[in-house]
Design a protein around this motif. Structure first.
Motif, short mmCIF file in Angstrom:
data_model
loop_
_atom_site.label_atom_id
_atom_site.label_comp_id
_atom_site.label_asym_id
_atom_site.label_seq_id
_atom_site.Cartn_x
_atom_site.Cartn_y
_atom_site.Cartn_z
N PHE A 44 3.86 -0.36 7.73
CA PHE A 44 2.86 0.59 7.25
C PHE A 44 2.91 1.86 8.09
CE2 PHE A 44 0.46 -3.15 5.48
CZ PHE A 44 0.52 -2.73 4.17
N TYR B 256 -7.89 -2.60 -4.48
CA TYR B 256 -6.71 -1.74 -4.47
C TYR B 256 -6.45 -1.16 -5.86
CZ TYR B 256 -1.90 -0.22 -3.85
OH TYR B 256 -0.75 0.53 -3.82
N LEU C 48 0.84 -1.18 0.00
CA LEU C 48 0.00 0.00 0.00
C LEU C 48 0.88 1.24 0.00
CD1 LEU C 48 -2.67 1.04 -0.08
CD2 LEU C 48 -2.84 0.84 2.35
N ILE D 268 -3.12 -5.95 5.87
CA ILE D 268 -3.84 -4.83 6.48
C ILE D 268 -5.08 -5.37 7.15
CG2 ILE D 268 -5.01 -2.65 6.05
CD1 ILE D 268 -3.29 -2.41 3.52
N ASN D 269 -5.29 -5.01 8.38
CA ASN D 269 -6.50 -5.39 9.09
C ASN D 269 -7.63 -4.45 8.66
OD1 ASN D 269 -8.57 -5.96 10.85
ND2 ASN D 269 -7.35 -5.77 12.71
N ASN E 245 -5.96 4.21 12.43
CA ASN E 245 -5.34 5.05 11.41
C ASN E 245 -5.82 6.50 11.56
OD1 ASN E 245 -4.13 2.76 9.71
ND2 ASN E 245 -6.30 2.21 9.75
N THR F 178 -7.91 -3.78 0.79
CA THR F 178 -7.27 -5.00 1.30
C THR F 178 -7.44 -6.15 0.31
OG1 THR F 178 -9.23 -5.74 2.52
CG2 THR F 178 -7.71 -4.26 3.67
N LYS G 3 0.56 4.43 9.55
CA LYS G 3 -0.87 4.53 9.83
C LYS G 3 -1.35 5.97 10.07
CE LYS G 3 -1.38 -0.12 11.74
NZ LYS G 3 -1.91 -0.92 12.88
N THR H 13 2.73 2.79 2.83
CA THR H 13 4.03 2.22 3.21
C THR H 13 4.91 3.29 3.83
OG1 THR H 13 3.88 0.64 1.40
CG2 THR H 13 6.05 0.99 2.36
N ALA I 253 -8.81 1.32 7.16
CA ALA I 253 -8.02 1.34 5.93
C ALA I 253 -8.93 1.69 4.75
CB ALA I 253 -7.37 -0.02 5.70
#
Length: 471
Positions: free
Chosen positions: A165, A93, A13, A35-36, A42, A88, A167, A157, A130
């Motif tokens: 990541f 994406y 990401l 990613i959760n 975030n 995700t 956040k 990223t 996310a």
């Protein structure tokens, strides 16, 4: 398909928001953890700064950067929307990567969030899942245009650690200068202005520059009527932009159904003409009726402009600088009438007030609520300050005193009014006692007159005697 272990190389990401507007930049090719999709840890922090150094502005990479400096912009309002993209998943994406501000697909289940920047210029959006978010500035500080709509990936990223990541994303939008709305009193100097008169104002609004194929979908100019003015039959003198004239009803309408506002709303036809004049200046001239002005405050000149475009659909408003509005000074006049050569105050005189001319006065006497004759010792006004000389003309003298034969000049400008107690300018009018003038006439009833009468009578008698004798 659902990412279960490692996001495909090159699909880590990425993406970020640049300092000057929005963009999506490729992330590191290093593999990243899953990613959760349900995590709400975030955030996006907006740093609204007046950034003058373009090179400095390009340092943004999604992380907080103390090297980016500028004057904090307080009161800027930002709106955050979440896109209908599941980043995700591979398909989600890819769809997010292809999104633009124009074709952004809004997630109807997400409640839009609005935040206003505080004293450090920050606005924080926390508790985010996310996703791809669209950041829109819906209100810019006075004198600035809003940032372009931006798309922000959350998370992205970490530029310093491709295996992790980032956040908490930090963005540094750039607000281009939009100039400032100005409102100025343009009433003719020297023209007596008081309750019942009309004052003329000029509002200047910078018409923001537009992108290619961007069009205004809303444009309003609002005059905030100062206390002391009356929202009664406002008169729109003219509306122009460069060489373009706008016609009432065809190009704009006028609303004054709000107590202290007059709003000029441009029609779709007027909006087209404004679009063609992007980058120019809109000038509105109007007249407003004067009411009971508080001389301690004067008339405060404030206005605003609100617009929206097909590419920036949320309202953007710019205003006259709230900390430095221009003010028209008003004051009162008090005439002190005394006997010449003493401090004895007189009553019964009447006065009128005019603008002075080279010789005498010019124009009509000032009228306040239909009254143009004033007595001594009364407060006259409020009246607008003027740079020209004013004159008091005595139309009736106090009983037993001589009426003035010429006007008495006085100054009623900003400095004089502000320097006077309670903004009340006092002038002194002196009248001669009539007995002083009459004393210069020949005396009546004295012996010298009687002697002339006796001599005259004697001559007449002698003439009559001789006339009879000859007959």
């Amino acid at each position: 398909m659902k990412v279960t272990s490692i996001i495909k190389k090159g699909m880590a990401l990425a993406a970020a928001f640049g300092l000057v507007g929005a963009g999506v930049i490729a992330a590191s090719a290093t593999a990243a953890p899953v990613i959760n999709p349900d995590a709400t840890d975030n955030s996006i922090t907006v740093h609204a700064l007046q950034i003058d150094d373009e090179a400095n502005a390009k340092q943004a990479n999604g992380k907080e950067n103390s090297a980016v400096t500028g004057t904090p912009q307080v009161g800027a309002v930002f709106k955050l929307m979440r896109g209908n993209y599941d980043i995700t998943t591979t398909d989600g994406y890819e769809a997010a990567r292809s999104a633009t501000a124009d074709n952004f697909s809004d997630d109807s289940k997400f409640t839009k969030i609005e935040k206003t920047t505080v004293k450090d210029g920050k606005a924080e959006f926390t508790g985010l899942k996310a996703g791809l978010y669209k950041l829109t500035q819906i209100s810019a500080p006075a004198g600035f245009s809003p940032m372009k709509q931006a798309l922000v990936f959350v998370p992205m990223t970490d530029p310093d650690n491709p295996a992790a990541f980032l956040k908490n994303i930090h963005v540094y939008p750039k607000n281009a200068s939009a100039g400032a709305v100005t409102k100025t009193d343009v009433t003719t100097q020297g023209k007596p202005i008081a309750k019942g008169s009309y004052m003329d104002f000029e509002i200047k609004v910078p018409i923001r520059n537009l992108e290619k194929n961007e069009n205004f979908t809303k444009f309003e100019v609002t005059d905030k009527i100062s206390s002391g003015l009356v929202n009664e039959d406002p008169k729109i003198i003219s509306v122009t932009a460069d060489d373009q004239k706008f016609a009432k009803d065809t190009d704009f309408s006028v609303q004054n159904n709000v107590a202290n506002k007059v709003t000029i709303s441009f029609t779709s036809e007027g909006q087209k003409k404004l679009t063609a004049k992007a980058g120019k200046q809109l000038v509105v001239k109007l007249s407003l009726k004067v009411g009971d002005v508080d001389v301690a405050k004067g008339v405060v000149n404030e206005a605003s402009a609100t617009w929206a475009t097909d590419k920036r659909p949320d309202d953007t408003t710019i205003v006259t600088p709230p900390d430095k509005p221009t003010t028209t000074v008003f004051g009162k006049l008090k005439i002190k009438n005394i006997e010449k050569g003493s401090t004895k105050e007189l009553t019964g005189a009447e006065f009128k007030i005019f603008q002075c001319a080279d010789k005498g006065t010019t124009g009509d006497a000032i009228s306040i609520d239909g009254k143009d004759t004033f007595a001594a010792a009364t407060l006259i006004g409020p009246m607008r300050a003027t740079t020209t000389q004013m004159c008091v003309v005595e139309t009736k003298a106090p009983a037993g005193y001589e009426k003035l034969t010429s006007p008495v000049k006085f100054t009623f400008d900003d400095a004089t009014i502000k320097g006077a107690t309670d903004n009340t300018v006092e002038i002194t009018i002196e009248n001669y006692n009539s007995s002083d003038i009459r004393a210069k006439l020949p005396l009546t009833g004295g012996a010298g007159i009687l002697l002339f009468i006796l001599i005259g009578g004697g001559l007449l008698g002698t003439s009559y005697y001789y006339a009879r004798k000859k007959a």
